[in-house]
Design a protein around this motif. Structure first.
Motif, PDB file in Angstrom:
ATOM      1  N   ASN A 209     -38.639  21.309 161.831  1.00 58.47           N
ATOM      2  CA  ASN A 209     -37.646  22.582 161.941  1.00 58.47           C
ATOM      3  C   ASN A 209     -37.364  23.098 160.513  1.00 58.47           C
ATOM      4  OD1 ASN A 209     -34.690  21.244 161.342  1.00 58.47           O
ATOM      5  ND2 ASN A 209     -35.595  19.937 162.331  1.00 58.47           N
ATOM      6  N   VAL A 210     -36.990  24.574 160.464  1.00 62.91           N
ATOM      7  CA  VAL A 210     -36.880  25.076 159.280  1.00 62.91           C
ATOM      8  C   VAL A 210     -35.594  25.863 159.241  1.00 62.91           C
ATOM      9  CG1 VAL A 210     -37.577  26.998 157.840  1.00 62.91           C
ATOM     10  CG2 VAL A 210     -39.237  25.467 158.984  1.00 62.91           C
ATOM     11  N   ILE A 211     -34.629  25.389 158.202  1.00 62.98           N
ATOM     12  CA  ILE A 211     -33.295  26.070 157.860  1.00 62.98           C
ATOM     13  C   ILE A 211     -33.508  26.998 156.768  1.00 62.98           C
ATOM     14  CG2 ILE A 211     -30.864  25.732 157.662  1.00 62.98           C
ATOM     15  CD1 ILE A 211     -31.337  22.842 158.757  1.00 62.98           C
ATOM     16  N   GLY A 212     -33.314  28.303 157.178  1.00 61.74           N
ATOM     17  CA  GLY A 212     -33.265  29.369 156.141  1.00 61.74           C
ATOM     18  C   GLY A 212     -31.716  29.659 155.768  1.00 61.74           C
ATOM     19  N   VAL A 213     -31.504  29.749 154.451  1.00 64.88           N
ATOM     20  CA  VAL A 213     -30.261  30.138 153.882  1.00 64.88           C
ATOM     21  C   VAL A 213     -30.376  31.330 152.717  1.00 64.88           C
ATOM     22  CG1 VAL A 213     -27.867  29.111 152.860  1.00 64.88           C
ATOM     23  CG2 VAL A 213     -29.544  27.729 154.168  1.00 64.88           C
ATOM     24  N   GLU A 214     -29.635  32.276 153.030  1.00 68.13           N
ATOM     25  CA  GLU A 214     -29.742  33.501 152.065  1.00 68.13           C
ATOM     26  C   GLU A 214     -28.065  34.211 152.047  1.00 68.13           C
ATOM     27  OE1 GLU A 214     -30.429  36.247 149.740  1.00 68.13           O
ATOM     28  OE2 GLU A 214     -32.128  35.086 150.168  1.00 68.13           O
ATOM     29  N   GLN A 215     -27.968  34.616 150.752  1.00 68.44           N
ATOM     30  CA  GLN A 215     -26.646  35.293 150.669  1.00 68.44           C
ATOM     31  C   GLN A 215     -26.855  36.830 151.144  1.00 68.44           C
ATOM     32  OE1 GLN A 215     -23.960  34.593 149.466  1.00 68.44           O
ATOM     33  NE2 GLN A 215     -23.775  33.295 147.625  1.00 68.44           N
ATOM     34  N   ASN A 216     -27.753  37.386 151.119  1.00 66.96           N
ATOM     35  CA  ASN A 216     -27.827  38.767 151.578  1.00 66.96           C
ATOM     36  C   ASN A 216     -27.913  39.091 152.909  1.00 66.96           C
ATOM     37  OD1 ASN A 216     -29.459  41.398 152.144  1.00 66.96           O
ATOM     38  ND2 ASN A 216     -29.214  41.724 150.210  1.00 66.96           N
ATOM     39  N   LYS A 217     -26.871  39.675 153.246  1.00 69.31           N
ATOM     40  CA  LYS A 217     -26.793  39.793 154.844  1.00 69.31           C
ATOM     41  C   LYS A 217     -27.982  40.580 155.494  1.00 69.31           C
ATOM     42  CE  LYS A 217     -23.757  41.785 158.196  1.00 69.31           C
ATOM     43  NZ  LYS A 217     -22.521  42.578 158.679  1.00 69.31           N
ATOM     44  N   ASP A 218     -28.380  41.717 154.971  1.00 68.22           N
ATOM     45  CA  ASP A 218     -29.488  42.367 155.594  1.00 68.22           C
ATOM     46  C   ASP A 218     -30.752  41.594 155.481  1.00 68.22           C
ATOM     47  OD1 ASP A 218     -27.814  44.612 155.889  1.00 68.22           O
ATOM     48  OD2 ASP A 218     -28.438  45.463 153.657  1.00 68.22           O
ATOM     49  N   ALA A 219     -31.059  40.716 154.573  1.00 64.80           N
ATOM     50  CA  ALA A 219     -32.284  39.907 154.465  1.00 64.80           C
ATOM     51  C   ALA A 219     -32.203  38.719 155.474  1.00 64.80           C
ATOM     52  CB  ALA A 219     -32.313  39.135 153.179  1.00 64.80           C
ATOM     53  N   VAL A 220     -31.050  38.304 155.883  1.00 67.50           N
ATOM     54  CA  VAL A 220     -30.906  37.315 156.942  1.00 67.50           C
ATOM     55  C   VAL A 220     -31.305  38.031 158.375  1.00 67.50           C
ATOM     56  CG1 VAL A 220     -29.271  35.709 158.133  1.00 67.50           C
ATOM     57  CG2 VAL A 220     -29.235  35.963 155.587  1.00 67.50           C
ATOM     58  N   GLY A 221     -30.714  39.066 158.598  1.00 68.10           N
ATOM     59  CA  GLY A 221     -31.062  39.963 159.422  1.00 68.10           C
ATOM     60  C   GLY A 221     -32.453  40.172 160.012  1.00 68.10           C
ATOM     61  N   ASP A 222     -33.039  40.517 158.698  1.00 59.85           N
ATOM     62  CA  ASP A 222     -34.607  40.844 158.813  1.00 59.85           C
ATOM     63  C   ASP A 222     -35.456  39.284 159.148  1.00 59.85           C
ATOM     64  OD1 ASP A 222     -34.609  43.110 157.882  1.00 59.85           O
ATOM     65  OD2 ASP A 222     -34.700  42.977 155.942  1.00 59.85           O
ATOM     66  N   ALA A 223     -34.982  38.254 158.389  1.00 57.51           N
ATOM     67  CA  ALA A 223     -35.498  37.009 158.609  1.00 57.51           C
ATOM     68  C   ALA A 223     -35.432  36.569 160.313  1.00 57.51           C
ATOM     69  CB  ALA A 223     -34.930  35.930 157.966  1.00 57.51           C
ATOM     70  N   ILE A 224     -34.139  36.800 160.742  1.00 60.96           N
ATOM     71  CA  ILE A 224     -34.042  36.549 162.402  1.00 60.96           C
ATOM     72  C   ILE A 224     -34.856  37.515 163.261  1.00 60.96           C
ATOM     73  CG2 ILE A 224     -32.455  36.750 164.085  1.00 60.96           C
ATOM     74  CD1 ILE A 224     -30.221  36.005 161.967  1.00 60.96           C
ATOM     75  N   ARG A 225     -35.219  38.528 162.872  1.00 55.98           N
ATOM     76  CA  ARG A 225     -36.089  39.486 163.502  1.00 55.98           C
ATOM     77  C   ARG A 225     -37.589  39.106 163.115  1.00 55.98           C
ATOM     78  NH1 ARG A 225     -32.203  43.284 162.119  1.00 55.98           N
ATOM     79  NH2 ARG A 225     -33.266  43.712 159.915  1.00 55.98           N
ATOM     80  N   ASN A 226     -37.885  38.728 161.981  1.00 51.88           N
ATOM     81  CA  ASN A 226     -39.267  38.115 161.841  1.00 51.88           C
ATOM     82  C   ASN A 226     -39.593  36.947 162.495  1.00 51.88           C
ATOM     83  OD1 ASN A 226     -40.244  40.289 160.121  1.00 51.88           O
ATOM     84  ND2 ASN A 226     -39.098  39.359 158.427  1.00 51.88           N
ATOM     85  N   SER A 227     -38.462  35.986 162.866  1.00 56.90           N
ATOM     86  CA  SER A 227     -38.750  34.786 163.682  1.00 56.90           C
ATOM     87  C   SER A 227     -38.959  35.270 164.983  1.00 56.90           C
ATOM     88  CB  SER A 227     -37.412  34.037 163.451  1.00 56.90           C
ATOM     89  OG  SER A 227     -37.574  32.932 164.252  1.00 56.90           O
ATOM     90  N   LYS A 228     -38.338  36.132 165.585  1.00 55.88           N
ATOM     91  CA  LYS A 228     -38.456  36.560 167.040  1.00 55.88           C
ATOM     92  C   LYS A 228     -39.718  37.400 167.081  1.00 55.88           C
ATOM     93  CE  LYS A 228     -33.510  36.879 168.099  1.00 55.88           C
ATOM     94  NZ  LYS A 228     -32.376  37.907 168.511  1.00 55.88           N
ATOM     95  N   ARG A 229     -40.182  37.851 166.269  1.00 58.00           N
ATOM     96  CA  ARG A 229     -41.548  38.771 166.105  1.00 58.00           C
ATOM     97  C   ARG A 229     -42.403  38.016 166.355  1.00 58.00           C
ATOM     98  NH1 ARG A 229     -43.354  43.877 164.634  1.00 58.00           N
ATOM     99  NH2 ARG A 229     -41.249  44.577 164.084  1.00 58.00           N
ATOM    100  N   ASN A 230     -42.397  36.890 165.767  1.00 58.17           N
ATOM    101  CA  ASN A 230     -43.574  35.963 165.738  1.00 58.17           C
ATOM    102  C   ASN A 230     -43.462  34.821 166.776  1.00 58.17           C
ATOM    103  OD1 ASN A 230     -45.466  36.676 163.147  1.00 58.17           O
ATOM    104  ND2 ASN A 230     -43.297  36.812 162.610  1.00 58.17           N
TER     105      ASN A 230
END
Length: 484
Positions: free
Chosen positions: A361-382
């Motif tokens: 499993n992978v845990i991603g941590v990021e300060q930027n709120k917009d980037a985290v939103g992009d990461a979640i969408r990219n996870s779902k997209r793939n």
């Protein structure tokens, strides 16, 4: 102030035309004897010999007991340089090369000696590779011998992100291009050799449309005008193109016709955005944004996955080399399908999501709120089920994990150029992962941070430099550290 800047821009435009006709710069070997030092309006010409290069590719010379750093010089070269004899900064420049190094070449870019975007085009490609290898070797000497640098077969046209600025000359002509080195004077550029060629064509079309509609570029001194910058992002695999018009005002008269003309000329444009930046700042993008055409995002493929990219997303600018870089980082992680991986500074989730195929499993941590939103969408997209992304400080996140007795097998970090701080590094030590994979765009701060990790129980096992930014002095490095 404005008239002086406009006169400078006009002068630069004339110089650029001359450069396009003959590639100018420091002349090569010259049989004329060197002229003696002479003073003219605080300028001094001096004969010097380059002793060595700095890590950013400048030549080190001695002048009147001072050590100067001179751009566009190579080790061992003899040259006549021009320096400012008064004032705090000498600002040395090459006036004439007396004895050239065998690796010196004529820069292919006619704007090279004015523009600050590239620093090494006067070196052959092999010499650039050797220079970057040497920089990493010196910085990493306390930790071991780095692998041979991963180079790029075609070291041009690689940038998938381009930023152009526009201005008005004294004779009311619109120019567009890049800032001259160490200044805010704009060089009128038709083509940048390291940018995607599509971006150059689109930028030129925008300049023509501005003239047609009498659209005023923004003036930094007066605060008047409309268009400040144009940001262009290209999906190298998808072929999708994003155009971001950065304006000083949300009032865009004729925006429909503008977008229509732009897309008629460049039908590959997938989306057009208007970003509003009305602040007195050097930061390119403002906080307010609206979509003029398309979805407002583009996609691209990296490591077999599809990523959604917004105007503010951080996405590596050289996809072919990023494939090599991330591939090496995941190889260093030695994943078997059981490990818990923390992707610190995860951005839009690129490296963590690519690693998820081989991780438990992978845990991603990021300060930027917009980037985290992009990461979640990219996870779902793939359709990736074993990756989770959190907004917050990665160091605090890992410290809390350690206090709860939770474990991580691998920490992958890819911090900004400034590197990590001691608070973050101490959190890694507290969490005690078996392996740390450190990806860096600045080997100098990477070496500093690794020194801390080595003092606190880790050993450097492998160092791999990667040329992510050909024609510039920048070099990427990925290192594997294992807990002793």
């Amino acid at each position: 102030m404005t008239n002086r800047r406009q006169r400078e821009n006009k002068r630069m435009k004339k110089n650029n035309k001359k450069q396009a006709q003959k590639q100018s710069g420091p002349p090569k070997n010259n049989s004329r004897p060197p002229k003696p030092q002479k003073r003219n309006e605080n300028k001094v010409t001096a004969m010097v010999t380059c002793k060595e290069l700095t890590s950013d590719g400048k030549g080190i010379v001695e002048w009147e007991g001072k050590q100067l750093e001179v751009p566009h010089l190579l080790t061992g070269e003899k040259a006549e340089i021009l320096v400012n004899a008064k004032g705090r900064f000498a600002n040395p420049k090459v006036k004439r090369i007396i004895k050239a190094h065998e690796t010196r070449v004529t820069p292919p870019c006619p704007y090279y000696y004015e523009c600050g975007g590239c620093q090494l085009q006067h070196m052959s490609n092999q010499a650039q590779n050797d220079f970057k290898q040497d920089v990493v070797n010196k910085l990493m000497k306390p930790f071991g011998k780095p692998n041979p640098i991963m180079t790029m077969k075609h070291p041009y046209d690689y940038r998938n992100k381009s930023h152009m600025t526009y201005a008005m000359t004294n004779d009311r002509q619109i120019i567009g291009g890049l800032y001259a080195s160490n200044s805010h004077s704009i060089i009128d550029i038709d083509k940048c050799l390291i940018q995607d060629p599509q971006a150059d064509d689109i930028a030129q079309t925008i300049k023509r449309i501005m003239k047609k509609y009498k659209m005023q570029p923004y003036d930094e001194d007066t605060g008047k005008g409309f268009l400040r910058h144009v940001l262009i992002k290209v999906g190298k695999e998808s072929g999708q193109v994003m155009v971001v018009l950065v304006a000083a005002s949300p009032i865009f008269t004729g925006q429909k016709n503008f977008v229509k003309l732009l897309r008629e000329k460049h039908p590959q444009i997938s989306t057009v955005l208007l970003n509003i930046n009305d602040r007195d700042t050097s930061v390119v993008l403002g906080n307010q944004e609206k979509v003029l055409y398309g979805k407002g995002t583009i996609t691209d493929t990296l490591g077999g996955l599809t990523f959604e990219i917004s105007s503010k997303s951080f996405y590596q600018i050289n996809p072919p080399q990023t494939e090599k870089l991330y591939g090496k980082a995941i190889e260093m992680a030695q994943l078997t399908g059981q490990e818990t991986v923390i992707d610190a500074y995860c951005g839009i989730g690129t490296i963590g999501l690519i690693a998820s195929e081989k991780a438990g499993n992978v845990i991603g941590v990021e300060q930027n709120k917009d980037a985290v939103g992009d990461a979640i969408r990219n996870s779902k997209r793939n359709d990736i089920q074993n990756a989770r992304f959190y907004q917050g400080d990665a160091g605090e996140f890992m410290t809390e994990m350690a206090s709860r007795g939770e474990k991580a097998d691998v920490v992958i970090l890819d911090p900004p150029r400034s590197g990590s701080d001691e608070a973050f590094l101490s959190s890694v030590v507290k969490l005690k992962p078996k392996r740390v994979v450190y990806v860096s765009c600045n080997p100098e701060t990477q070496a500093r941070d690794m020194k801390y990790l080595v003092k606190n129980g880790y050993k450097v096992k492998e160092i791999q430099p990667v040329d992510m930014f050909p024609q510039t002095y920048h070099v990427e490095s990925v290192c594997l550290l294992e807990r002793a």
